[in-house]
Design a protein around this motif. Structure first.
Motif, PDB file in Angstrom:
ATOM      1  N   ASP A  44       2.941  -8.459   8.585  1.00  0.00           N
ATOM      2  CA  ASP A  44       1.795  -7.973   7.804  1.00  0.00           C
ATOM      3  C   ASP A  44       2.307  -7.240   6.575  1.00  0.00           C
ATOM      4  O   ASP A  44       3.346  -6.569   6.643  1.00  0.00           O
ATOM      5  CB  ASP A  44       0.964  -6.969   8.624  1.00  0.00           C
ATOM      6  CG  ASP A  44       0.036  -7.660   9.610  1.00  0.00           C
ATOM      7  OD1 ASP A  44      -0.003  -8.898   9.624  1.00  0.00           O
ATOM      8  OD2 ASP A  44      -0.641  -6.931  10.369  1.00  0.00           O
ATOM      9  N   GLU A  46       1.347  -4.517   5.229  1.00  0.00           N
ATOM     10  CA  GLU A  46       1.482  -3.057   5.431  1.00  0.00           C
ATOM     11  C   GLU A  46       2.712  -2.685   6.248  1.00  0.00           C
ATOM     12  O   GLU A  46       3.207  -1.581   6.154  1.00  0.00           O
ATOM     13  CB  GLU A  46       0.280  -2.482   6.198  1.00  0.00           C
ATOM     14  CG  GLU A  46      -0.989  -2.404   5.418  1.00  0.00           C
ATOM     15  CD  GLU A  46      -1.987  -3.408   5.934  1.00  0.00           C
ATOM     16  OE1 GLU A  46      -1.568  -4.485   6.408  1.00  0.00           O
ATOM     17  OE2 GLU A  46      -3.187  -3.112   5.860  1.00  0.00           O
ATOM     18  N   THR A 206      -0.869   8.634  15.122  1.00  0.00           N
ATOM     19  CA  THR A 206      -0.476   7.226  15.250  1.00  0.00           C
ATOM     20  C   THR A 206      -0.140   6.978  16.728  1.00  0.00           C
ATOM     21  O   THR A 206       0.324   7.882  17.416  1.00  0.00           O
ATOM     22  CB  THR A 206       0.755   6.829  14.384  1.00  0.00           C
ATOM     23  OG1 THR A 206       1.957   7.287  15.023  1.00  0.00           O
ATOM     24  CG2 THR A 206       0.679   7.364  12.982  1.00  0.00           C
ATOM     25  N   HIS A 208       1.198   3.475  19.043  1.00  0.00           N
ATOM     26  CA  HIS A 208       1.384   2.020  19.132  1.00  0.00           C
ATOM     27  C   HIS A 208       2.305   1.579  20.263  1.00  0.00           C
ATOM     28  O   HIS A 208       2.509   0.390  20.468  1.00  0.00           O
ATOM     29  CB  HIS A 208       1.962   1.497  17.814  1.00  0.00           C
ATOM     30  CG  HIS A 208       3.396   1.897  17.617  1.00  0.00           C
ATOM     31  ND1 HIS A 208       3.746   3.122  17.111  1.00  0.00           N
ATOM     32  CD2 HIS A 208       4.549   1.266  17.912  1.00  0.00           C
ATOM     33  CE1 HIS A 208       5.058   3.223  17.081  1.00  0.00           C
ATOM     34  NE2 HIS A 208       5.586   2.109  17.564  1.00  0.00           N
ATOM     35  N   LEU A 236      -4.116   6.317  11.992  1.00  0.00           N
ATOM     36  CA  LEU A 236      -3.567   5.144  11.303  1.00  0.00           C
ATOM     37  C   LEU A 236      -3.125   4.162  12.387  1.00  0.00           C
ATOM     38  O   LEU A 236      -2.082   4.356  13.016  1.00  0.00           O
ATOM     39  CB  LEU A 236      -2.384   5.551  10.424  1.00  0.00           C
ATOM     40  CG  LEU A 236      -2.701   6.540   9.299  1.00  0.00           C
ATOM     41  CD1 LEU A 236      -1.435   6.867   8.505  1.00  0.00           C
ATOM     42  CD2 LEU A 236      -3.785   5.983   8.365  1.00  0.00           C
ATOM     43  N   HIS A 238      -1.902   0.914  14.329  1.00  0.00           N
ATOM     44  CA  HIS A 238      -1.020  -0.259  14.305  1.00  0.00           C
ATOM     45  C   HIS A 238      -1.832  -1.478  14.779  1.00  0.00           C
ATOM     46  O   HIS A 238      -2.710  -1.351  15.628  1.00  0.00           O
ATOM     47  CB  HIS A 238       0.132   0.040  15.274  1.00  0.00           C
ATOM     48  CG  HIS A 238       1.233  -0.979  15.304  1.00  0.00           C
ATOM     49  ND1 HIS A 238       1.068  -2.234  15.822  1.00  0.00           N
ATOM     50  CD2 HIS A 238       2.521  -0.910  14.896  1.00  0.00           C
ATOM     51  CE1 HIS A 238       2.215  -2.902  15.725  1.00  0.00           C
ATOM     52  NE2 HIS A 238       3.110  -2.113  15.170  1.00  0.00           N
ATOM     53  N   PRO A 239      -1.522  -2.663  14.249  1.00  0.00           N
ATOM     54  CA  PRO A 239      -2.277  -3.851  14.673  1.00  0.00           C
ATOM     55  C   PRO A 239      -2.229  -4.101  16.190  1.00  0.00           C
ATOM     56  O   PRO A 239      -3.176  -4.636  16.764  1.00  0.00           O
ATOM     57  CB  PRO A 239      -1.637  -5.007  13.898  1.00  0.00           C
ATOM     58  CG  PRO A 239      -0.454  -4.449  13.182  1.00  0.00           C
ATOM     59  CD  PRO A 239      -0.580  -2.964  13.156  1.00  0.00           C
ATOM     60  N   ILE A 242      -5.000  -1.906  17.606  1.00  0.00           N
ATOM     61  CA  ILE A 242      -6.321  -2.449  17.257  1.00  0.00           C
ATOM     62  C   ILE A 242      -6.607  -3.688  18.106  1.00  0.00           C
ATOM     63  O   ILE A 242      -7.700  -3.848  18.649  1.00  0.00           O
ATOM     64  CB  ILE A 242      -6.378  -2.805  15.740  1.00  0.00           C
ATOM     65  CG1 ILE A 242      -6.321  -1.521  14.901  1.00  0.00           C
ATOM     66  CG2 ILE A 242      -7.604  -3.634  15.400  1.00  0.00           C
ATOM     67  CD1 ILE A 242      -7.556  -0.639  15.013  1.00  0.00           C
ATOM     68  N   GLY A 263      -7.857   4.300  10.031  1.00  0.00           N
ATOM     69  CA  GLY A 263      -7.206   3.743   8.846  1.00  0.00           C
ATOM     70  C   GLY A 263      -6.154   2.727   9.224  1.00  0.00           C
ATOM     71  O   GLY A 263      -5.724   2.650  10.377  1.00  0.00           O
ATOM     72  N   ARG A 264      -5.750   1.941   8.237  1.00  0.00           N
ATOM     73  CA  ARG A 264      -4.685   0.967   8.465  1.00  0.00           C
ATOM     74  C   ARG A 264      -3.337   1.657   8.289  1.00  0.00           C
ATOM     75  O   ARG A 264      -3.260   2.719   7.664  1.00  0.00           O
ATOM     76  CB  ARG A 264      -4.816  -0.176   7.451  1.00  0.00           C
ATOM     77  CG  ARG A 264      -6.116  -0.932   7.609  1.00  0.00           C
ATOM     78  CD  ARG A 264      -6.280  -1.948   6.496  1.00  0.00           C
ATOM     79  NE  ARG A 264      -5.395  -3.091   6.696  1.00  0.00           N
ATOM     80  CZ  ARG A 264      -5.744  -4.178   7.357  1.00  0.00           C
ATOM     81  NH1 ARG A 264      -6.950  -4.274   7.890  1.00  0.00           N
ATOM     82  NH2 ARG A 264      -4.909  -5.180   7.482  1.00  0.00           N
ATOM     83  N   PRO A 265      -2.253   1.067   8.820  1.00  0.00           N
ATOM     84  CA  PRO A 265      -0.930   1.658   8.593  1.00  0.00           C
ATOM     85  C   PRO A 265      -0.686   1.821   7.098  1.00  0.00           C
ATOM     86  O   PRO A 265      -1.059   0.948   6.307  1.00  0.00           O
ATOM     87  CB  PRO A 265       0.033   0.623   9.189  1.00  0.00           C
ATOM     88  CG  PRO A 265      -0.782  -0.173  10.138  1.00  0.00           C
ATOM     89  CD  PRO A 265      -2.182  -0.184   9.589  1.00  0.00           C
ATOM     90  N   GLN A 266      -0.088   2.928   6.716  1.00  0.00           N
ATOM     91  CA  GLN A 266       0.139   3.229   5.306  1.00  0.00           C
ATOM     92  C   GLN A 266       1.601   2.997   4.940  1.00  0.00           C
ATOM     93  O   GLN A 266       2.483   3.079   5.799  1.00  0.00           O
ATOM     94  CB  GLN A 266      -0.219   4.692   5.025  1.00  0.00           C
ATOM     95  CG  GLN A 266      -1.697   4.981   5.192  1.00  0.00           C
ATOM     96  CD  GLN A 266      -2.543   4.232   4.183  1.00  0.00           C
ATOM     97  OE1 GLN A 266      -2.356   4.371   2.981  1.00  0.00           O
ATOM     98  NE2 GLN A 266      -3.456   3.409   4.669  1.00  0.00           N
TER      99      GLN A 266
END
Ligand code: UD1
Length: 364
Positions: A44, A46, A206, A208, A236, A238-239, A242, A263-266
């Motif tokens: 990805d 990101e 975070t 994951h 934030l 991690h896919p 999610i 939020g998405r990973p930055q």
């Protein structure tokens, strides 16, 4: 002159490895023909390109494009494809980083080709054999000719396992990078506005790790804990997390937590800016635990143990697991002491120490 240069290949594939490679690559480039293989474990934008761009890491010379899959499949594909790449590249040394499937697969491919392996971030142990990372790092250490250990605890772990040769006290490349970029972090504080956050008035989260993200009971527990914290939380995600929330029909429940911003990973700088202004950080990431301590922010680790024991003994990090009582207690009285952590060992930076150790080894 350049024809006599030895070839060193770095194999990377996941976010924390790009971070470790960033400060090392320019120093390796001065002394060797340095080449980069990207396994494609993270693909990805990101999680991958954002880091190469922002940290000015040279583009990979070879991309293995393995993508996601079960551990066996992903590890097997990296093993097979990195073997082909290494046969073609004929390196004098192969460097692997950390403890991901990319680390183990590339180390195994190299060792079977009788190529010396250097392991950056050697010797870390959680003593939990059910963690994929523990399997990866332990086996990688036992395949390595050079072991760059970041902490005294890591050195002791290696010695306990009978690994006494090829050890270098390297310090920590993540600190080196953070220390070098720290002056520019204020420029990235605008990311707080993007999420509608005020300095010191939110908790950065975070999560994951397989142990947390793949277990629906723990995901439910996490959502309940988030709901019970009555202050803004920036999560934030991690896919992997999610994907599991969606699979277990929990994503809606998470989104419904009123104080939580999903939020998405930055990218690297934005993550550090968000970490640097958080009232506290809750995470199961090894890297963010260290970055929190280095930035002087209280860290609550969402695991029962950590490989980075110095962060806990220095008072900067608390192991809270997913215990609501421990989390609330730690949030009321967050760990305050700044860890006295330094990027350098004996005044020398990790990137220099690692490069010098490789030079010595290849000169034998
Ligand atoms: C890996 C490492 C972990 C490290 C983490 C850093 C292993 C065993 N684990 O975990 O130690 O802390 O990287 O981020 O190597 N996915 C995407 N896009 C991507 C990559 C992954 O959507 O670019 C999703 C896929 O659904 C995939 C899942 O995330 O199945 C897990 O990815 P994977 O690379 O297997 O492990 P991480 O959880 O990222």
């Amino acid at each position: 002159m350049s024809r006599q240069r030895k070839t060193v290949v770095s194999v990377v594939g996941a976010r924390p490895q790009f971070i470790k490679l960033a400060p090392l690559a320019p120093v390796l480039d001065q002394r060797f023909r340095h080449r980069i293989i990207h396994s494609g474990q993270h693909y990805d934008y990101e999680l991958s390109q954002a880091f190469f761009g922002q940290l000015r890491i040279p583009a990979p010379d070879i991309k293995l494009k393995v993508g996601s899959g079960s551990h066996g499949r992903q590890t097997g594909q990296i093993l097979e494809r990195s073997e082909t790449a290494l046969i073609k590249m004929k390196p004098d040394m192969v460097l692997v980083y950390g403890d991901t499937n990319t680390t183990l697969a590339a180390a195994l491919a190299a060792a079977k080709l009788h190529l010396p392996v250097g392991h950056v971030e050697a010797g870390l142990r959680s003593f939990r054999v059910d963690m994929p990372e523990e399997i990866n790092r332990t086996l990688t250490d036992h395949l390595s000719a050079l072991l760059f250990y970041p902490t005294a605890a890591a050195r002791d772990n290696l010695r306990r396992e009978g690994i006494t040769r090829g050890l270098t006290a390297s310090g920590d490349l993540m600190y080196e990078l953070l220390a070098s970029v720290r002056p520019s972090l204020p420029e990235y504080a605008a990311v707080l506005n993007h999420f509608g956050l005020e300095k010191e008035k939110y908790i950065l989260v975070t999560m994951h790790r397989v142990e947390n993200a793949d277990d629906p009971d723990r995901l439910r527990l996490f959502i309940d804990i988030a709901r019970s914290i009555k202050e803004p939380i920036l999560f934030l995600a991690h896919p992997r997390t999610i994907g599991n929330l969606r699979r277990h029909k929990l994503l809606g429940k998470l989104r419904a937590v009123p104080n939580l911003i999903l939020g998405r990973p930055q990218p690297y700088f934005e993550t550090l800016a968000l970490a640097g202004h958080a009232r506290a950080i809750m995470t199961d990431s090894g890297g963010l635990q260290k970055e929190a301590c280095f930035l002087g922010r209280p860290c609550l680790t969402l695991r029962p143990e950590t490989e980075w024991v110095e962060t806990v003994t220095s008072g900067a990090n608390t192991l809270v697991d997913l215990s609501p009582a421990k989390i609330h207690r730690a949030l009321r009285r967050p760990p305050q002491r700044r860890a006295r952590l330094s990027a350098a060992v004996g005044g020398r930076l990790p990137s220099r120490l690692i490069t010098a150790a490789i030079e010595r080894y290849l000169r034998r």
